[in-house]
Scaffold this motif. Sequence first.
Motif, PDB file in Angstrom:
ATOM      1  N   VAL A 186      56.478  20.530  91.245  1.00  0.00           N
ATOM      2  CA  VAL A 186      55.765  21.515  92.068  1.00  0.00           C
ATOM      3  C   VAL A 186      55.468  22.781  91.266  1.00  0.00           C
ATOM      4  N   CYS A 187      55.178  22.598  89.995  1.00  0.00           N
ATOM      5  CA  CYS A 187      54.650  23.672  89.159  1.00  0.00           C
ATOM      6  C   CYS A 187      53.498  23.056  88.384  1.00  0.00           C
ATOM      7  N   SER A 188      52.306  23.130  88.947  1.00  0.00           N
ATOM      8  CA  SER A 188      51.155  22.434  88.371  1.00  0.00           C
ATOM      9  C   SER A 188      49.884  23.150  88.796  1.00  0.00           C
ATOM     10  N   SER A 189      48.766  22.508  88.549  1.00  0.00           N
ATOM     11  CA  SER A 189      47.487  23.110  88.941  1.00  0.00           C
ATOM     12  C   SER A 189      47.295  23.135  90.450  1.00  0.00           C
ATOM     13  N   THR A 190      48.110  22.367  91.176  1.00  0.00           N
ATOM     14  CA  THR A 190      47.955  22.308  92.630  1.00  0.00           C
ATOM     15  C   THR A 190      49.138  22.890  93.389  1.00  0.00           C
ATOM     16  N   ALA A 191      50.194  23.295  92.689  1.00  0.00           N
ATOM     17  CA  ALA A 191      51.376  23.849  93.347  1.00  0.00           C
ATOM     18  C   ALA A 191      52.070  24.834  92.422  1.00  0.00           C
ATOM     19  N   SER A 192      52.654  25.862  93.003  1.00  0.00           N
ATOM     20  CA  SER A 192      53.337  26.870  92.184  1.00  0.00           C
ATOM     21  C   SER A 192      54.783  27.094  92.595  1.00  0.00           C
ATOM     22  N   GLU A 193      55.242  26.383  93.627  1.00  0.00           N
ATOM     23  CA  GLU A 193      56.581  26.626  94.167  1.00  0.00           C
ATOM     24  C   GLU A 193      57.701  26.453  93.147  1.00  0.00           C
ATOM     25  N   GLY A 194      57.504  25.552  92.180  1.00  0.00           N
ATOM     26  CA  GLY A 194      58.578  25.277  91.225  1.00  0.00           C
ATOM     27  C   GLY A 194      58.537  26.109  89.966  1.00  0.00           C
ATOM     28  N   CYS A 195      57.499  26.930  89.769  1.00  0.00           N
ATOM     29  CA  CYS A 195      57.341  27.655  88.504  1.00  0.00           C
ATOM     30  C   CYS A 195      58.442  28.690  88.287  1.00  0.00           C
TER      31      CYS A 195
END
Length: 208
Positions: A161-170
């Motif tokens: 969940v840290c990707s181009s479609t999600a930021s929750e895990g960054c």
Amino acid sequence: RQPAPPRGPGEAERLAEACETGQVPSCEPAAVLYRDGEGFEPDAERALIYFEFACSSGVASACGAGVPLVSGDGPAERARRARLELGVCLGGGGDPDACARVIVLLEGAETEPALELAARAAIRGCELGRAGSCAAMGAALMRGRGVRQDRERATEVYARVCSSTASEGCEGLGALCRQGVLSACESLGGACQGGGSGACERIPGGAQ
């Protein structure tokens, strides 16, 4: 035409006694009778007790039915509501919304039972594809709260969940990277290069 099932206080007591002696199929019907009070005064607390009995034995419908009967918003009431919501979260094919509600209800809780409930909800919610639950699962694994600490596994979960479609895990990847978890640094760099929302700014020192 079959006659309607018996109702009233006598039937409620009979079902309650059967429930208390381990006859699980009697628990939810007893709860419904006490909740509805057909022919007698409703008793929400007794209804809740028998919904909880059924819920703890895996009857997901009883878990959901019990939630509205929990009154109050103190720590004990929130934990009681969370246990019922967890039954909905885990029951049948799973319910990601219920999993998320468990996590919210137990925010700030510090007891081990509460942390374990929250971790179970986060794990199931993540399995069901809820990004916020994956972030909560990663946090539990990173800190060892409710589950055994495993920073490598936390990295894997955060990376989902840290990707181009999600930021929750960054943010979690950034924290692990600062702790010296090389795989987290690599995942964060890869997410940054792939256009991950919020990934680049989480790289320690601003390196990209």
